[in-house]
Write an enzyme that holds these catalytic residues in place. Structure first.
Site, PDB file in Angstrom:
ATOM      1  N   GLU A 179     -42.359   4.176 -44.804  1.00 12.87           N
ATOM      2  CA  GLU A 179     -43.256   5.158 -44.204  1.00 12.87           C
ATOM      3  C   GLU A 179     -42.777   6.609 -44.301  1.00 12.87           C
ATOM      4  O   GLU A 179     -42.451   7.223 -43.280  1.00 12.87           O
ATOM      5  CB  GLU A 179     -43.484   4.848 -42.726  1.00 12.87           C
ATOM      6  CG  GLU A 179     -44.088   3.509 -42.470  1.00 12.87           C
ATOM      7  CD  GLU A 179     -44.456   3.296 -40.998  1.00 12.87           C
ATOM      8  OE1 GLU A 179     -44.238   4.227 -40.195  1.00 12.87           O
ATOM      9  OE2 GLU A 179     -44.950   2.227 -40.665  1.00 12.87           O
ATOM     10  N   GLU A 233     -45.673  -4.642 -42.658  1.00 10.84           N
ATOM     11  CA  GLU A 233     -45.582  -4.642 -41.185  1.00 10.84           C
ATOM     12  C   GLU A 233     -46.980  -4.787 -40.623  1.00 10.84           C
ATOM     13  O   GLU A 233     -47.920  -4.132 -41.091  1.00 10.84           O
ATOM     14  CB  GLU A 233     -45.019  -3.325 -40.635  1.00 10.84           C
ATOM     15  CG  GLU A 233     -43.548  -3.130 -40.845  1.00 10.84           C
ATOM     16  CD  GLU A 233     -43.031  -1.796 -40.276  1.00 10.84           C
ATOM     17  OE1 GLU A 233     -43.636  -1.236 -39.334  1.00 10.84           O
ATOM     18  OE2 GLU A 233     -42.013  -1.326 -40.805  1.00 10.84           O
TER      19      GLU A 233
HETATM   20  C1  BG6 Z   1     -43.778   1.538 -37.803  1.00 14.92           C
HETATM   21  C2  BG6 Z   1     -42.303   1.601 -38.120  1.00 14.92           C
HETATM   22  O1  BG6 Z   1     -44.346   2.754 -38.059  1.00 14.92           O
HETATM   23  O2  BG6 Z   1     -44.151   1.353 -36.479  1.00 14.92           O
HETATM   24  C3  BG6 Z   1     -41.461   0.710 -37.200  1.00 14.92           C
HETATM   25  O3  BG6 Z   1     -42.049   1.282 -39.453  1.00 14.92           O
HETATM   26  C4  BG6 Z   1     -41.917   0.937 -35.763  1.00 14.92           C
HETATM   27  O4  BG6 Z   1     -40.119   1.018 -37.392  1.00 14.92           O
HETATM   28  C5  BG6 Z   1     -43.366   0.527 -35.638  1.00 14.92           C
HETATM   29  O5  BG6 Z   1     -41.141   0.274 -34.810  1.00 14.92           O
HETATM   30  C6  BG6 Z   1     -43.915   0.681 -34.222  1.00 14.92           C
HETATM   31  O6  BG6 Z   1     -43.746   1.973 -33.744  1.00 14.92           O
HETATM   32  P1  BG6 Z   1     -42.982   2.302 -32.400  1.00 14.92           P
HETATM   33  O7  BG6 Z   1     -43.036   3.771 -32.239  1.00 14.92           O
HETATM   34  O8  BG6 Z   1     -43.698   1.591 -31.294  1.00 14.92           O
HETATM   35  O9  BG6 Z   1     -41.584   1.806 -32.550  1.00 14.92           O
END
Ligand code: BG6
Length: 450
Positions: free
Chosen positions: A162, A354
């Site tokens: 990202e 993800e």
């Molecule tokens: C994604 C990232 O954007 O979102 C992760 O690649 C991250 O590393 C996930 O944990 C969720 O976001 P957050 O801010 O709740 O940790």
């Protein structure tokens, strides 16, 4: 209806080094930008211990095996391999990932390795981080070490996680390291990310590495708040800003034209050197990784100051399904996004690198987590993956975010993502209801739905 999936479809889950490993000073690891950030005054939590995956990875892999996972996506902490980002290799750091990869292979779990998931060696951050063009060759050097070391054992590689998040949150909003608020810098950093990615893809091919290399992007599907022309224009701008600015250079070696012109006019950025665009064009990825969480709905912003990210404003949808953190649950967005990318740039293999949602998990009296919300979220998105496959969009794998409860960057340990629960007082692990469901689903490789 029975939704069946291809036999070789890769089902798995993901984490990132800083969010799970802990052991921040163990075995010679260097300090990273996030170690630095969380040790600033008044921070309420940090990743010093987190889940202690560094010391408990065998137990974690055993649980992944119980979930029937075919693959695990993790990232390497650059500062464990090269404590200062360059120079001498820290053998103990490399040994950790060696042990991790061996354990995965012994359990028939395909390792999927991300080279950079935001934890920048602090020494490099202090010389400008990604704003400094020299960082590109440091990254290339680091990638070369890992390619040589894991050749033939790791077959799925991703360069950067990202870039948009680091650009927007680190250089425009100033909420992630290095806490900058400067559009010109942000655009330059985005360009350097693309160059670093392209150099490493090129290196992968030159070294005749077995397997596939790609990148994990987080484009958002964007809808206009109404049929009004000004809202439609706002949605187009928001899509260019959040999504296409990162997709176009990877898929077509170019920047979206309108936004590029606007950025040159307003910020004289990014500055592009001769040969840069050719490099981007020549670096063909083997797949595109998509991190999908939510969609955004936007309207024209009449109070805009004229910056690229405030000619539009975010709108909350009436009757929309939002989490406590205001993230909209919108599974159809995954299908919309992949179809759009395929329409814009042609066929490519996708991996959903993800997908998951943060919730406050409530424990039962016996400590169990009956996380029906998460289970349903995952299920609804897998249904969309099936829809993609049915319509000729090539999705090869899907990773739940996250394998195990971990540190959420800006919401700490309250916001839980894992298929595996961690009791952060005792560091005990147990599989949640969603994990039990996922295990059965993977074993069946089909889903019955109405
Ligand atoms: C994604 C990232 O954007 O979102 C992760 O690649 C991250 O590393 C996930 O944990 C969720 O976001 P957050 O801010 O709740 O940790």
């Amino acid at each position: 209806m029975k939704l069946e999936f291809p036999k070789d479809f890769l089902w798995g889950s993901a984490t990132a080094s800083y969010q799970v490993e802990g052991a921040v000073h163990q075995d010679g690891k260097g300090i990273t930008s996030w170690d630095e950030y969380y040790h600033m005054p008044n921070r309420e939590y940090n990743g010093d211990i987190s889940t202690d995956h560094y010391n408990r990875f065998k137990e974690d892999i055993k649980l992944m095996k119980q979930i029937n996972q075919k693959t695990y996506r993790f990232s390497v902490s650059w500062a464990r391999i090269l404590p200062n980002g360059k120079g001498e290799i820290n053998k103990k750091g490399l040994q950790f990932y060696d042990d991790l990869v061996e354990e995965l292979l012994e359990n028939n779990i395909e390792p999927n390795l991300t080279l950079y998931h935001w934890d920048m060696p602090q020494t490099l951050m202090e010389t400008g981080g990604w704003l400094n063009r020299e960082n590109i060759s440091h990254f290339e050097n680091y990638a070369k070490i890992l390619f040589s070391h894991f050749r033939g054992r790791v077959k799925l590689w991703s360069t950067i996680n990202e870039p948009a998040s680091e650009v927007i949150e680190g250089y425009i909003q100033g909420t992630h390291p290095p806490l900058r608020k400067n559009y010109s810098e942000a655009l330059q950093v985005a360009h350097h990310f693309n160059l670093a990615h392209a150099k490493v893809v090129k290196l992968f091919k030159e070294m005749n590495m077995e397997g596939k290399i790609g990148i994990a992007l987080n484009p958002l599907p964007i809808h206009p708040a109404s049929d009004k022309e000004e809202d439609k224009v706002a949605a187009e701008k928001a899509y260019a800003f959040h999504s296409d600015w990162y997709i176009a250079p990877i898929m077509a070696g170019k920047y979206p034209e309108k936004m590029f012109k606007e950025c040159q006019r307003k910020y004289k950025s990014p500055r592009i050197q001769p040969g840069d665009m050719e490099l981007l064009r020549d670096a063909k990825v083997d797949y595109l990784g998509i991190n999908y969480y939510m969609r955004k709905v936007v309207a024209h912003n009449p109070d805009s100051t004229g910056n690229i990210d405030d000619t539009f404003k975010y709108v909350r949808v009436k009757d929309g399904n939002y989490t406590d953190w205001g993230w909209e649950i919108y599974p159809e967005g995954l299908y919309e996004l992949l179809s759009k990318i395929q329409d814009d740039y042609g066929e490519i293999d996708f991996y959903i690198t993800e997908n998951g949602m943060g919730f406050y998990d409530k424990e039962q009296e016996n400590g169990e987590i009956i996380d029906n919300d998460r289970l349903d979220y995952i299920k609804q998105h897998i249904i969309q993956v099936h829809r993609c496959l049915k319509d000729g969009i090539s999705v090869k794998g899907y990773y739940v975010w996250s394998a195990i409860d971990l540190l959420s960057w800006t919401s700490g340990f309250e916001k839980r993502y894992g298929l595996i629960k961690v009791d952060f007082k005792t560091l005990e692990r147990s599989i949640k209801k969603s994990g039990v469901w996922y295990a059965k689903f993977i074993a069946d490789n089909f889903m019955e739905c109405n």
